[in-house]
Every structure is written in C-alpha cells, then in structure tokens.
Design a protein around this motif. Structure first.
Motif, PDB file in Angstrom:
ATOM      1  N   LEU A  79       0.825  -1.199   0.000  1.00 51.13           N
ATOM      2  CA  LEU A  79       0.000   0.000   0.000  1.00 51.13           C
ATOM      3  C   LEU A  79       0.870   1.264   0.000  1.00 51.13           C
ATOM      4  O   LEU A  79       0.607   2.204  -0.756  1.00 51.13           O
ATOM      5  CB  LEU A  79      -0.927  -0.007   1.218  1.00 51.13           C
ATOM      6  N   ALA A  80       1.922   1.293   0.802  1.00 53.87           N
ATOM      7  CA  ALA A  80       2.829   2.450   0.827  1.00 53.87           C
ATOM      8  C   ALA A  80       3.517   2.618  -0.519  1.00 53.87           C
ATOM      9  O   ALA A  80       3.651   3.743  -1.026  1.00 53.87           O
ATOM     10  CB  ALA A  80       3.856   2.282   1.942  1.00 53.87           C
ATOM     11  N   GLY A  81       3.948   1.504  -1.115  1.00 52.85           N
ATOM     12  CA  GLY A  81       4.572   1.567  -2.434  1.00 52.85           C
ATOM     13  C   GLY A  81       3.615   2.091  -3.488  1.00 52.85           C
ATOM     14  O   GLY A  81       3.995   2.889  -4.360  1.00 52.85           O
ATOM     15  N   LEU A  82       2.366   1.686  -3.427  1.00 57.70           N
ATOM     16  CA  LEU A  82       1.345   2.141  -4.366  1.00 57.70           C
ATOM     17  C   LEU A  82       1.101   3.646  -4.208  1.00 57.70           C
ATOM     18  O   LEU A  82       1.007   4.374  -5.204  1.00 57.70           O
ATOM     19  CB  LEU A  82       0.043   1.368  -4.155  1.00 57.70           C
ATOM     20  N   ILE A  83       1.041   4.128  -2.983  1.00 60.00           N
ATOM     21  CA  ILE A  83       0.840   5.561  -2.736  1.00 60.00           C
ATOM     22  C   ILE A  83       2.018   6.366  -3.273  1.00 60.00           C
ATOM     23  O   ILE A  83       1.827   7.389  -3.943  1.00 60.00           O
ATOM     24  CB  ILE A  83       0.610   5.820  -1.227  1.00 60.00           C
ATOM     25  N   VAL A  84       3.243   5.929  -3.012  1.00 57.30           N
ATOM     26  CA  VAL A  84       4.430   6.627  -3.506  1.00 57.30           C
ATOM     27  C   VAL A  84       4.444   6.611  -5.027  1.00 57.30           C
ATOM     28  O   VAL A  84       4.722   7.637  -5.672  1.00 57.30           O
ATOM     29  CB  VAL A  84       5.713   5.993  -2.924  1.00 57.30           C
ATOM     30  N   TRP A  85       4.131   5.482  -5.637  1.00 58.54           N
ATOM     31  CA  TRP A  85       4.128   5.356  -7.096  1.00 58.54           C
ATOM     32  C   TRP A  85       3.104   6.320  -7.723  1.00 58.54           C
ATOM     33  O   TRP A  85       3.397   6.991  -8.702  1.00 58.54           O
ATOM     34  CB  TRP A  85       3.825   3.908  -7.489  1.00 58.54           C
ATOM     35  N   ARG A  86       1.902   6.400  -7.126  1.00 56.59           N
ATOM     36  CA  ARG A  86       0.865   7.300  -7.664  1.00 56.59           C
ATOM     37  C   ARG A  86       1.267   8.755  -7.519  1.00 56.59           C
ATOM     38  O   ARG A  86       1.019   9.570  -8.413  1.00 56.59           O
ATOM     39  CB  ARG A  86      -0.473   7.034  -6.969  1.00 56.59           C
ATOM     40  N   ARG A  87       1.884   9.134  -6.404  1.00 58.30           N
ATOM     41  CA  ARG A  87       2.315  10.523  -6.216  1.00 58.30           C
ATOM     42  C   ARG A  87       3.431  10.895  -7.193  1.00 58.30           C
ATOM     43  O   ARG A  87       3.444  11.999  -7.717  1.00 58.30           O
ATOM     44  CB  ARG A  87       2.766  10.755  -4.788  1.00 58.30           C
ATOM     45  N   LEU A  88       4.351   9.974  -7.407  1.00 61.90           N
ATOM     46  CA  LEU A  88       5.426  10.250  -8.362  1.00 61.90           C
ATOM     47  C   LEU A  88       4.898  10.323  -9.785  1.00 61.90           C
ATOM     48  O   LEU A  88       5.377  11.115 -10.597  1.00 61.90           O
ATOM     49  CB  LEU A  88       6.522   9.171  -8.255  1.00 61.90           C
ATOM     50  N   ARG A  89       3.909   9.534 -10.115  1.00 63.51           N
ATOM     51  CA  ARG A  89       3.309   9.533 -11.454  1.00 63.51           C
ATOM     52  C   ARG A  89       2.556  10.834 -11.708  1.00 63.51           C
ATOM     53  O   ARG A  89       2.558  11.360 -12.803  1.00 63.51           O
ATOM     54  CB  ARG A  89       2.363   8.336 -11.592  1.00 63.51           C
TER      55      ARG A  89
END
Length: 134
Positions: A121-131
């Motif tokens: 979940l943390a990885g998904l949040i970071v990935w979406r913010r960077l995208r």
C-alpha cells in the motif's frame, strides 16, 4: 467469632504459603549427563519465553516457572524427544506466546499478512504521487 475468622484465614492462606516453599524441579539447575542432549536442550531453552518474566528466555530467567520449564525440556530431551516436539508440547500447554519462533496459524496469520500489505500500500501511494508529478 474473631478467633474462628483468624483460623479460617490461616487455613485459606496455607496453599499460598506452600507455593513459595516448593523445591525447584531436579533438572531446573542441573545439566544433563550427555553433552549432546544438554546442548540441544540449551539451544531450545534460548528459543522459549518465560511466561512469568518480561520476554526473558527460560535459559536466562531465575523464575520458578522458568525452572520448571527447563526441567521439562531436559527430561523430555533425555527421554529421546526431538526439540521441535518439545517446543510443540510447550506451545500446546502454554500457548504460542511461549515460543520466540512464531508459527502461522488461524489466529496469527494477520501478523504475517499485514506487514506486506502495508508495504504494498505504501509503495502504491508513492508510485501514484510520483506519477502525478511527472
């Protein structure tokens, strides 16, 4: 009447007084004669938690309960039981808490599943913010 109450109080307190005066189990502080069996017993004792102490192993604890548990480990190892069978017996008797090596069961699976889910979940949040920034 007061005398009868005093006698009744002493009679009811006798089991409590007897608990503290019991001698330690024979193998609580005595090693096994066979060095290989003693080594296996000590290795197992370092992986078992004293249920009276604050997360201290039964090898390191001076609590009478830890002495009884050391005695049980030693006599079962001396009788030829495998260390894992002794661990299982102690876990069946005292619960999963007694072992420092957790096992996955119907009651403990969330402890194993939640950390990877949170990391994902943390990885998904970071990935979406960077995208979004790109």
């Amino acid at each position: 009447m007061k005398g009868l109450l005093a006698i009744l109080a002493m009679v009811l307190a006798m089991p409590l007084a007897a608990q503290g005066s019991a001698p330690p189990a024979p193998y609580a502080y005595r090693q096994l004669d066979d060095p290989a069996q003693e080594a296996a017993a000590r290795e197992l004792m370092h992986t078992l938690r004293c249920i009276k102490c604050q997360s201290q192993s039964i090898a390191d604890s001076d609590a009478p309960m830890a002495g009884d548990m050391r005695h049980q480990v030693r006599i079962r190892i001396a009788a030829g039981e495998e260390p894992e069978a002794v661990r299982r017996w102690l876990m069946d008797r005292y619960g999963d808490y007694v072992s420092y090596e957790p096992v996955m069961s119907a009651t403990t699976w969330p402890l194993f599943a939640i950390p990877p889910i949170l990391a994902l979940l943390a990885g998904l949040i970071v990935w979406r913010r960077l995208r979004r920034r790109a």
